[in-house]
Design a protein around this motif. Structure first.
Motif, PDB file in Angstrom:
ATOM      1  N   ILE A 154      55.856  58.133 -46.989  1.00  0.00           N
ATOM      2  CA  ILE A 154      56.504  59.419 -46.850  1.00  0.00           C
ATOM      3  C   ILE A 154      55.521  60.704 -47.004  1.00  0.00           C
ATOM      4  O   ILE A 154      55.283  61.603 -46.270  1.00  0.00           O
ATOM      5  CB  ILE A 154      57.677  59.663 -47.821  1.00  0.00           C
ATOM      6  CG1 ILE A 154      58.788  58.541 -47.237  1.00  0.00           C
ATOM      7  CG2 ILE A 154      58.483  61.275 -47.639  1.00  0.00           C
ATOM      8  CD1 ILE A 154      59.882  58.379 -48.138  1.00  0.00           C
ATOM      9  N   VAL A 155      54.660  60.606 -48.206  1.00  0.00           N
ATOM     10  CA  VAL A 155      53.701  61.655 -48.547  1.00  0.00           C
ATOM     11  C   VAL A 155      52.817  61.794 -47.569  1.00  0.00           C
ATOM     12  O   VAL A 155      52.373  62.621 -47.127  1.00  0.00           O
ATOM     13  CB  VAL A 155      53.177  61.265 -49.906  1.00  0.00           C
ATOM     14  CG1 VAL A 155      52.143  62.215 -50.010  1.00  0.00           C
ATOM     15  CG2 VAL A 155      54.176  61.644 -51.098  1.00  0.00           C
ATOM     16  N   ALA A 156      52.316  60.791 -47.039  1.00  0.00           N
ATOM     17  CA  ALA A 156      51.190  60.667 -45.826  1.00  0.00           C
ATOM     18  C   ALA A 156      51.853  61.322 -44.718  1.00  0.00           C
ATOM     19  O   ALA A 156      51.239  62.018 -44.004  1.00  0.00           O
ATOM     20  CB  ALA A 156      50.764  59.365 -45.743  1.00  0.00           C
ATOM     21  N   ALA A 157      52.890  61.072 -44.418  1.00  0.00           N
ATOM     22  CA  ALA A 157      53.734  61.367 -43.170  1.00  0.00           C
ATOM     23  C   ALA A 157      53.841  63.047 -43.099  1.00  0.00           C
ATOM     24  O   ALA A 157      53.735  63.775 -42.281  1.00  0.00           O
ATOM     25  CB  ALA A 157      55.011  60.601 -42.990  1.00  0.00           C
ATOM     26  N   ALA A 159      52.395  68.441 -41.421  1.00  0.00           N
ATOM     27  CA  ALA A 159      52.259  69.712 -41.543  1.00  0.00           C
ATOM     28  C   ALA A 159      50.822  70.131 -41.229  1.00  0.00           C
ATOM     29  O   ALA A 159      50.707  71.336 -40.670  1.00  0.00           O
ATOM     30  CB  ALA A 159      52.134  70.026 -43.221  1.00  0.00           C
ATOM     31  N   VAL A 160      49.804  69.486 -41.184  1.00  0.00           N
ATOM     32  CA  VAL A 160      48.575  69.673 -40.492  1.00  0.00           C
ATOM     33  C   VAL A 160      48.677  69.787 -38.865  1.00  0.00           C
ATOM     34  O   VAL A 160      48.165  70.515 -38.271  1.00  0.00           O
ATOM     35  CB  VAL A 160      47.542  68.216 -40.989  1.00  0.00           C
ATOM     36  CG1 VAL A 160      46.136  68.799 -39.920  1.00  0.00           C
ATOM     37  CG2 VAL A 160      47.249  68.597 -42.398  1.00  0.00           C
ATOM     38  N   VAL A 161      49.193  68.921 -38.234  1.00  0.00           N
ATOM     39  CA  VAL A 161      49.249  68.763 -36.749  1.00  0.00           C
ATOM     40  C   VAL A 161      50.532  69.826 -36.019  1.00  0.00           C
ATOM     41  O   VAL A 161      50.378  70.331 -34.983  1.00  0.00           O
ATOM     42  CB  VAL A 161      49.654  67.529 -36.211  1.00  0.00           C
ATOM     43  CG1 VAL A 161      48.479  66.398 -36.892  1.00  0.00           C
ATOM     44  CG2 VAL A 161      51.148  66.854 -36.572  1.00  0.00           C
ATOM     45  N   ALA A 162      51.585  69.982 -36.919  1.00  0.00           N
ATOM     46  CA  ALA A 162      52.644  70.602 -36.213  1.00  0.00           C
ATOM     47  C   ALA A 162      52.429  71.915 -35.494  1.00  0.00           C
ATOM     48  O   ALA A 162      52.712  72.379 -34.449  1.00  0.00           O
ATOM     49  CB  ALA A 162      53.604  71.024 -37.271  1.00  0.00           C
TER      50      ALA A 162
END
Length: 264
Positions: A26-29, A34-37
């Motif tokens: 979950i943390v990785a997702a 947040a980076v790609v959005a």
């Protein structure tokens, strides 16, 4: 009695490890999403605005990336960015968790990961694109055609297969037939396949948009629109897919691997 106690201890240990693994997933997702959005939202919005005639593709891209550079907090609060973040968060969580659960059960994760992530991603992405189409099109929102739903679903199933299921297979082939390292083969597969599939999925995407934007257009007119926008939209979607499932996939995998090495 001791054997029973040992079995219980192993079961508790396995459940604890599974819980920690899912937490890491979950943390990785969330971090990856947040980076790609912001990048994905800008490109999605620009392609849809161009298809509707609201704003040319390059103008939309320039406006979006200017806002990202000068007012990132404003961009992060925009509904399109929130919608895209939600889609990729739930997609990556599903892909990661299905793999973790399958491995904990000593099962091959390839099929469960594909079925779970594709089902979630297709449903979420189709709904997200319906919202973006309404937000970025000219005039009042109209009912969304079932044909557009179907085309968007087909588009996303191709993207999910090229992003989650096929890269490990291609990486294995490259490792068997070249002298490249596993890390290099994994990176090439994760970056190349999602981009290459855009040559197939972009015309499907453009057709779905045109059915909504021009409901009475003839088949010849639709073919002309798809042909006109094919090259710029394909290049833009390649630029979109690189952060979404290319670099995003690498960030997600690296984050999971690092956290598991630290915690598990």
């Amino acid at each position: 009695m001791q054997a029973h106690f040992d079995a219980q201890q192993r079961q508790r240990s396995k459940l604890t490890e599974l819980g920690l693994g899912l937490s890491i997933d979950i943390v990785a997702a969330l971090a990856t999403s947040a980076v790609v959005a912001p990048f994905v939202a800008i490109i999605d919005r620009s392609i849809i605005s161009n298809a509707s005639g609201r704003m040319p593709l390059m103008a939309g891209l320039q406006d979006g990336f200017r806002t990202l550079a000068t007012r990132p907090a404003v961009l992060a609060r925009q509904p399109s960015v929130v919608a895209v973040f939600s889609v990729y968060a739930i997609t990556y969580i599903t892909a990661n968790a299905s793999e973790t659960i399958a491995l904990s059960a000593n099962a091959d994760p390839l099929l469960p990961k594909f079925l779970a992530s594709s089902t979630v991603n297709i449903a979420a992405c189709v709904y997200k694109d319906k919202l973006l189409t309404h937000w970025c099109s000219l005039g009042p929102a109209r009912p969304f055609p079932m044909a557009s739903y179907g085309l968007f679903g087909l588009r996303d199933s191709l993207t999910v297969a090229a992003s989650f299921s096929l890269p490990p297979l291609l990486s294995t082939m490259l490792q068997s037939n070249t002298s490249m390292s596993k890390t290099s083969c994994d990176s090439i597969s994760q970056l190349a396949l999602p981009c290459m599939v855009q040559f197939i999925s972009t015309p499907i995407h453009l057709l779905g948009l045109d059915i909504y934007n021009n409901p009475s257009a003839t088949a010849v007119r639709r073919a002309q629109v798809v042909r006109r926008d094919f090259i710029p939209s394909t290049l833009a979607r390649m630029g979109r897919i690189l952060p979404a499932f290319g670099f995003g996939g690498l960030v997600n995998n690296k984050t999971r691997t690092t956290l598991k090495r630290w915690i598990l």
